[in-house]
Write an enzyme that holds these catalytic residues in place. Structure first.
Site, PDB file in Angstrom:
ATOM      1  N   ASN A  48      17.158  53.862  -7.594  1.00 36.37           N
ATOM      2  CA  ASN A  48      16.147  53.679  -6.545  1.00 36.37           C
ATOM      3  C   ASN A  48      16.864  53.529  -5.219  1.00 36.37           C
ATOM      4  O   ASN A  48      18.020  53.112  -5.173  1.00 36.37           O
ATOM      5  CB  ASN A  48      15.326  52.412  -6.829  1.00 36.37           C
ATOM      6  CG  ASN A  48      14.207  52.215  -5.822  1.00 36.37           C
ATOM      7  OD1 ASN A  48      13.536  53.181  -5.429  1.00 36.37           O
ATOM      8  ND2 ASN A  48      13.994  50.987  -5.383  1.00 36.37           N
ATOM      9  N   HIS A 106      16.212  51.497  -1.647  1.00 38.01           N
ATOM     10  CA  HIS A 106      15.349  50.447  -1.079  1.00 38.01           C
ATOM     11  C   HIS A 106      15.792  50.181   0.360  1.00 38.01           C
ATOM     12  O   HIS A 106      16.990  49.958   0.604  1.00 38.01           O
ATOM     13  CB  HIS A 106      15.464  49.168  -1.909  1.00 38.01           C
ATOM     14  CG  HIS A 106      14.636  48.055  -1.353  1.00 38.01           C
ATOM     15  ND1 HIS A 106      13.266  47.991  -1.524  1.00 38.01           N
ATOM     16  CD2 HIS A 106      14.966  46.988  -0.574  1.00 38.01           C
ATOM     17  CE1 HIS A 106      12.791  46.929  -0.894  1.00 38.01           C
ATOM     18  NE2 HIS A 106      13.801  46.306  -0.306  1.00 38.01           N
TER      19      HIS A 106
HETATM   20  C1  GRF Z   1      12.288  55.418   1.887  1.00 35.38           C
HETATM   21  O1  GRF Z   1      12.637  55.031   3.165  1.00 35.38           O
HETATM   22  C2  GRF Z   1      12.766  54.441   0.843  1.00 35.38           C
HETATM   23  O2  GRF Z   1      13.694  53.521   1.334  1.00 35.38           O
HETATM   24  C3  GRF Z   1      11.550  53.699   0.424  1.00 35.38           C
HETATM   25  O3  GRF Z   1      10.477  54.545   0.671  1.00 35.38           O
HETATM   26  C4  GRF Z   1      10.803  55.466   1.685  1.00 35.38           C
HETATM   27  C5  GRF Z   1      10.330  56.809   1.218  1.00 35.38           C
HETATM   28  O4  GRF Z   1      10.513  57.814   2.136  1.00 35.38           O
HETATM   29  N1  GRF Z   1      11.710  53.296  -0.955  1.00 35.38           N
HETATM   30  P1  GRF Z   1      10.416  59.334   1.704  1.00 35.38           P
HETATM   31  O5  GRF Z   1       9.125  59.506   0.937  1.00 35.38           O
HETATM   32  O6  GRF Z   1      11.621  59.674   0.890  1.00 35.38           O
HETATM   33  O7  GRF Z   1      10.369  60.075   3.017  1.00 35.38           O
END
Ligand code: GRF
Length: 225
Positions: free
Chosen positions: A110, A112
Protein backbone atom coordinates in the site's frame (compact mmCIF):
# COMPACT_ATOMS: atom_id res chain seq x y z
CA UNK A 1 6.80 -16.06 -7.43
CA UNK A 2 7.35 -16.00 -11.19
CA UNK A 3 10.03 -13.82 -12.84
CA UNK A 4 7.45 -11.19 -13.81
CA UNK A 5 4.85 -11.65 -11.07
CA UNK A 6 1.21 -11.35 -12.03
CA UNK A 7 0.07 -8.17 -10.33
CA UNK A 8 -3.41 -6.80 -9.65
CA UNK A 9 -3.91 -3.15 -8.69
CA UNK A 10 -6.87 -2.17 -6.47
CA UNK A 11 -8.13 1.40 -6.91
CA UNK A 12 -10.96 3.71 -5.88
CA UNK A 13 -10.35 7.03 -7.56
CA UNK A 14 -8.12 9.01 -9.84
CA UNK A 15 -5.50 6.35 -10.40
CA UNK A 16 -2.44 8.56 -10.74
CA UNK A 17 -0.37 5.92 -8.93
CA UNK A 18 -1.82 3.25 -11.21
CA UNK A 19 -0.70 5.38 -14.17
CA UNK A 20 2.83 5.67 -12.79
CA UNK A 21 2.92 1.88 -12.38
CA UNK A 22 1.59 1.29 -15.91
CA UNK A 23 4.18 3.70 -17.33
CA UNK A 24 7.04 1.97 -15.51
CA UNK A 25 5.98 -1.49 -16.71
CA UNK A 26 6.68 -0.21 -20.22
CA UNK A 27 10.33 0.15 -19.27
CA UNK A 28 12.65 -2.47 -17.86
CA UNK A 29 12.44 -0.74 -14.44
CA UNK A 30 9.33 -2.62 -13.32
CA UNK A 31 9.36 -6.31 -14.28
CA UNK A 32 5.78 -7.28 -13.45
CA UNK A 33 2.84 -8.45 -15.50
CA UNK A 34 -0.24 -6.33 -14.81
CA UNK A 35 -3.12 -8.77 -15.00
CA UNK A 36 -5.92 -6.47 -13.94
CA UNK A 37 -7.26 -3.45 -12.16
CA UNK A 38 -10.13 -3.72 -9.68
CA UNK A 39 -12.17 -0.75 -8.45
CA UNK A 40 -14.72 -0.68 -5.63
CA UNK A 41 -16.49 2.21 -7.38
CA UNK A 42 -17.85 2.32 -10.92
CA UNK A 43 -16.86 5.04 -13.38
CA UNK A 44 -13.67 6.24 -11.72
CA UNK A 45 -10.78 7.65 -13.73
CA UNK A 46 -8.51 4.79 -12.67
CA UNK A 47 -10.73 2.38 -14.64
CA UNK A 48 -10.43 4.58 -17.72
CA UNK A 49 -6.66 4.61 -17.33
CA UNK A 50 -6.67 0.80 -17.08
CA UNK A 51 -8.82 0.42 -20.20
CA UNK A 52 -6.66 2.89 -22.11
CA UNK A 53 -3.66 0.72 -21.25
CA UNK A 54 -5.47 -2.41 -22.48
CA UNK A 55 -5.77 -3.95 -19.03
CA UNK A 56 -8.68 -5.97 -17.68
CA UNK A 57 -10.67 -3.46 -15.62
CA UNK A 58 -13.26 -4.79 -13.22
CA UNK A 59 -15.63 -3.07 -10.80
CA UNK A 60 -16.61 -4.83 -7.60
CA UNK A 61 -19.15 -2.28 -6.48
CA UNK A 62 -19.06 -1.94 -2.71
CA UNK A 63 -22.51 -0.34 -2.57
CA UNK A 64 -24.05 -3.13 -4.67
CA UNK A 65 -22.38 -5.95 -2.72
CA UNK A 66 -24.82 -5.66 0.20
CA UNK A 67 -22.49 -6.57 3.03
CA UNK A 68 -18.80 -6.16 3.83
CA UNK A 69 -18.38 -9.95 3.75
CA UNK A 70 -20.02 -10.24 0.32
CA UNK A 71 -17.80 -7.45 -0.99
CA UNK A 72 -14.66 -9.07 0.40
CA UNK A 73 -15.63 -12.46 -1.05
CA UNK A 74 -16.06 -10.89 -4.50
CA UNK A 75 -12.67 -9.16 -4.23
CA UNK A 76 -11.06 -12.46 -3.17
CA UNK A 77 -12.66 -14.31 -6.10
CA UNK A 78 -11.55 -11.62 -8.55
CA UNK A 79 -7.95 -11.73 -7.30
CA UNK A 80 -7.99 -15.50 -7.66
CA UNK A 81 -9.47 -15.36 -11.17
CA UNK A 82 -6.77 -12.86 -12.13
CA UNK A 83 -4.14 -15.19 -10.68
CA UNK A 84 -2.67 -12.43 -8.57
CA UNK A 85 0.78 -13.09 -7.18
CA UNK A 86 1.19 -9.48 -6.03
CA UNK A 87 -1.61 -7.15 -4.92
CA UNK A 88 -0.99 -3.41 -5.06
CA UNK A 89 -3.38 -1.04 -3.25
CA UNK A 90 -3.21 2.29 -5.07
CA UNK A 91 -5.65 4.73 -3.51
CA UNK A 92 -7.96 1.84 -2.59
CA UNK A 93 -10.29 3.23 0.09
CA UNK A 94 -11.71 0.02 1.57
CA UNK A 95 -10.45 -2.04 4.48
CA UNK A 96 -9.94 -5.67 3.50
CA UNK A 97 -10.71 -8.47 5.98
CA UNK A 98 -7.86 -10.02 7.92
CA UNK A 99 -8.03 -13.43 6.22
CA UNK A 100 -7.68 -11.88 2.77
CA UNK A 101 -4.78 -9.69 3.90
CA UNK A 102 -3.13 -12.73 5.48
CA UNK A 103 -3.52 -14.73 2.26
CA UNK A 104 -1.35 -12.15 0.47
CA UNK A 105 0.93 -11.33 3.42
CA UNK A 106 4.33 -10.29 2.08
CA UNK A 107 2.80 -9.90 -1.37
CA UNK A 108 0.42 -6.98 -0.76
CA UNK A 109 1.62 -3.35 -0.75
CA UNK A 110 0.00 0.00 0.00
CA UNK A 111 1.03 3.62 -0.36
CA UNK A 112 -0.11 5.92 2.43
CA UNK A 113 0.28 9.70 2.29
CA UNK A 114 2.20 10.29 5.51
CA UNK A 115 5.51 9.43 7.07
CA UNK A 116 4.21 6.40 8.95
CA UNK A 117 3.90 5.72 11.85
CA UNK A 118 2.72 9.37 11.93
CA UNK A 119 -0.86 9.89 10.78
CA UNK A 120 -2.39 6.54 9.92
CA UNK A 121 -5.96 6.93 8.61
CA UNK A 122 -7.51 9.86 6.77
CA UNK A 123 -6.82 13.60 6.31
CA UNK A 124 -3.08 13.26 6.70
CA UNK A 125 -2.26 16.53 4.93
CA UNK A 126 -4.50 18.72 7.10
CA UNK A 127 -3.30 16.93 10.21
CA UNK A 128 0.36 17.56 9.34
CA UNK A 129 -0.37 21.22 8.53
CA UNK A 130 -2.41 21.71 11.71
CA UNK A 131 0.39 20.20 13.79
CA UNK A 132 2.90 22.64 12.29
CA UNK A 133 5.12 19.80 11.08
CA UNK A 134 8.29 20.72 9.21
CA UNK A 135 8.11 17.67 6.95
CA UNK A 136 5.42 15.46 5.49
CA UNK A 137 5.57 12.68 2.94
CA UNK A 138 4.42 9.27 1.88
CA UNK A 139 5.19 5.66 2.72
CA UNK A 140 5.09 2.38 0.81
CA UNK A 141 4.51 -0.46 3.25
CA UNK A 142 3.55 -4.10 3.41
CA UNK A 143 -0.12 -4.54 4.28
CA UNK A 144 -0.99 -6.31 7.52
CA UNK A 145 -4.42 -6.62 9.14
CA UNK A 146 -3.89 -3.50 11.29
CA UNK A 147 -4.67 -0.38 9.25
CA UNK A 148 -1.65 1.56 7.91
CA UNK A 149 0.59 -0.26 10.38
CA UNK A 150 2.51 -2.67 8.15
CA UNK A 151 6.31 -2.58 7.98
CA UNK A 152 7.50 0.42 5.97
CA UNK A 153 9.74 -0.10 2.94
CA UNK A 154 10.29 3.25 1.29
CA UNK A 155 9.41 6.83 2.20
CA UNK A 156 9.51 10.12 0.31
CA UNK A 157 9.97 13.23 2.44
CA UNK A 158 8.74 16.67 1.52
CA UNK A 159 9.51 19.82 3.53
CA UNK A 160 6.43 21.83 4.44
CA UNK A 161 6.95 25.34 3.13
CA UNK A 162 5.36 28.54 4.41
CA UNK A 163 2.06 29.00 2.61
CA UNK A 164 1.63 25.29 1.83
CA UNK A 165 -1.99 24.15 1.68
CA UNK A 166 -3.50 20.67 1.53
CA UNK A 167 -3.50 20.94 -2.26
CA UNK A 168 0.09 22.18 -2.72
CA UNK A 169 1.37 19.59 -0.28
CA UNK A 170 -0.63 16.78 -1.85
CA UNK A 171 0.67 17.73 -5.29
CA UNK A 172 4.31 17.54 -4.18
CA UNK A 173 3.81 14.35 -2.15
CA UNK A 174 2.11 12.62 -5.08
CA UNK A 175 5.07 13.42 -7.34
CA UNK A 176 7.06 11.41 -4.81
CA UNK A 177 4.54 8.59 -4.71
CA UNK A 178 4.80 8.16 -8.45
CA UNK A 179 8.54 7.74 -8.01
CA UNK A 180 8.69 5.48 -4.97
CA UNK A 181 5.72 3.18 -5.54
CA UNK A 182 6.91 1.58 -8.80
CA UNK A 183 10.40 1.37 -7.29
CA UNK A 184 9.20 -0.52 -4.19
CA UNK A 185 7.06 -2.85 -6.31
CA UNK A 186 10.11 -3.61 -8.45
CA UNK A 187 12.14 -4.39 -5.32
CA UNK A 188 9.47 -6.90 -4.25
CA UNK A 189 9.09 -8.39 -7.73
CA UNK A 190 12.83 -8.95 -8.09
CA UNK A 191 13.28 -10.33 -4.58
CA UNK A 192 15.36 -7.38 -3.29
CA UNK A 193 12.92 -6.99 -0.42
CA UNK A 194 10.85 -9.50 1.51
CA UNK A 195 8.67 -9.52 4.61
CA UNK A 196 10.08 -11.88 7.23
CA UNK A 197 7.89 -12.00 10.33
CA UNK A 198 7.33 -8.34 11.16
CA UNK A 199 10.51 -7.06 9.49
CA UNK A 200 11.37 -5.91 6.03
CA UNK A 201 14.53 -7.53 4.69
CA UNK A 202 16.45 -5.87 1.92
CA UNK A 203 19.34 -7.50 0.08
CA UNK A 204 19.33 -10.34 2.63
CA UNK A 205 19.62 -8.13 5.72
CA UNK A 206 16.94 -6.71 8.00
CA UNK A 207 16.08 -3.10 7.30
CA UNK A 208 16.33 -1.05 10.51
CA UNK A 209 14.43 1.90 8.99
CA UNK A 210 12.61 2.42 5.71
CA UNK A 211 14.70 3.73 2.84
CA UNK A 212 14.12 7.49 2.59
CA UNK A 213 14.21 9.66 -0.50
CA UNK A 214 14.06 13.43 0.01
CA UNK A 215 12.25 15.77 -2.31
CA UNK A 216 14.76 17.55 -4.47
CA UNK A 217 13.91 21.26 -4.53
CA UNK A 218 13.56 23.19 -7.79
CA UNK A 219 16.94 24.90 -7.20
CA UNK A 220 18.79 21.58 -7.03
CA UNK A 221 16.87 20.17 -9.98
CA UNK A 222 17.89 23.19 -12.06
CA UNK A 223 21.57 22.69 -11.15
CA UNK A 224 21.42 19.04 -12.12
CA UNK A 225 19.99 19.64 -15.54
C1 GRF B 1 -2.63 8.55 -3.01
O1 GRF B 1 -2.12 9.81 -2.78
C2 GRF B 1 -2.32 7.59 -1.88
O2 GRF B 1 -1.35 8.08 -1.00
C3 GRF B 1 -3.60 7.45 -1.14
O3 GRF B 1 -4.61 7.72 -2.05
C4 GRF B 1 -4.13 8.54 -3.09
C5 GRF B 1 -4.63 7.96 -4.37
O4 GRF B 1 -4.30 8.70 -5.48
N1 GRF B 1 -3.64 6.13 -0.55
P1 GRF B 1 -4.42 8.07 -6.94
O5 GRF B 1 -5.80 7.47 -7.05
O6 GRF B 1 -3.33 7.07 -7.11
O7 GRF B 1 -4.27 9.27 -7.85
Amino acid sequence: MTATPRTVVLVSGDGSNLQAIIDQTRTSALPIQLTGVVSDRPGVRALQRAQAAGLAAVTVDFSAAGTRQAFAAQIADTLQQMNAELVVLAGFMRILPDDLVQRYQGRMLNVHPSLLPRYPGLHTYSRALAAGDAVHGTTVHFVIPELDAGPAILQYRVPIRPGDTVDTLRHRVQIGEHLIYPKAIAWLATGRIALKGTKVWMDDAPLAHPVVIDEVGPEVQACRR
